[in-house]
Design an enzyme around this catalytic site. Sequence first.
Site, PDB file in Angstrom:
ATOM      1  CG  HIS A 144     -67.088  11.027  96.836  1.00  0.00           C
ATOM      2  ND1 HIS A 144     -67.674   9.816  97.125  1.00  0.00           N
ATOM      3  CD2 HIS A 144     -67.941  11.674  95.988  1.00  0.00           C
ATOM      4  CE1 HIS A 144     -68.843   9.727  96.480  1.00  0.00           C
ATOM      5  NE2 HIS A 144     -69.017  10.830  95.777  1.00  0.00           N
TER       6      HIS A 144
ATOM      7  CD  GLU B 243     -64.264   9.664 101.596  1.00  0.00           C
ATOM      8  OE1 GLU B 243     -64.655  10.508 100.760  1.00  0.00           O
ATOM      9  OE2 GLU B 243     -65.046   9.013 102.317  1.00  0.00           O
TER      10      GLU B 243
ATOM     11  CB  CYS C 125     -69.379   5.909  99.066  1.00  0.00           C
ATOM     12  SG  CYS C 125     -68.306   6.504  97.733  1.00  0.00           S
TER      13      CYS C 125
ATOM     14  CB  CYS D 100     -64.221   6.404  98.735  1.00  0.00           C
ATOM     15  SG  CYS D 100     -64.674   8.039  98.113  1.00  0.00           S
TER      16      CYS D 100
END
Length: 159
Positions: free
Chosen positions: A56, A58, A87, A90
């Site tokens: 992701h 992040e 999410c 993360c």
Amino acid sequence: MDDERDQTLMRRALAQAEAALTKRQAPFGAVVVDRSGEVLGEGHNTVRADRDPSAHGEVVAIRAALRRLESGRLPPGTTLYTSCEPCLMCAVVIAQLGIGRVVYAARGTDVPGAKRLLDADLSQAAPWVNAEPGWTPIELRGDLLREEALRSLAAFDWG
Ligand SMILES: [Zn+2]
């Protein structure tokens, strides 16, 4: 934290999301900065390109920062700017690393077809972290330049 700096760094996260779009990657970008606003790491989602479900935006930005820092850890006062609300996966990473501030543009619920575990994102997880002794509290700022992030989300082929 002054608003101008937040806007500037969010634009950088949104530029990462746009860069992802041009590479046919999901339009999620993130930037990790220290207390003074210096960029420690940045990146965008590479789930499809790397066949890595954990890549992701992040996580990619945090990995970049950790690789660059000799200590191998993020300094106190680190802020994460992300084009979309983190999410739960993360959120775990953010909480484990003690990132004390997260600024996001779009909401988790803005992502077309998003499957959200426990029907939650960081804004649902942060109150638990903040009530728990021994964890670094997470200050959230949401909806910053949300309309721009929504444009990137709408431009992506989610099929
Ligand atoms: Zn995530």
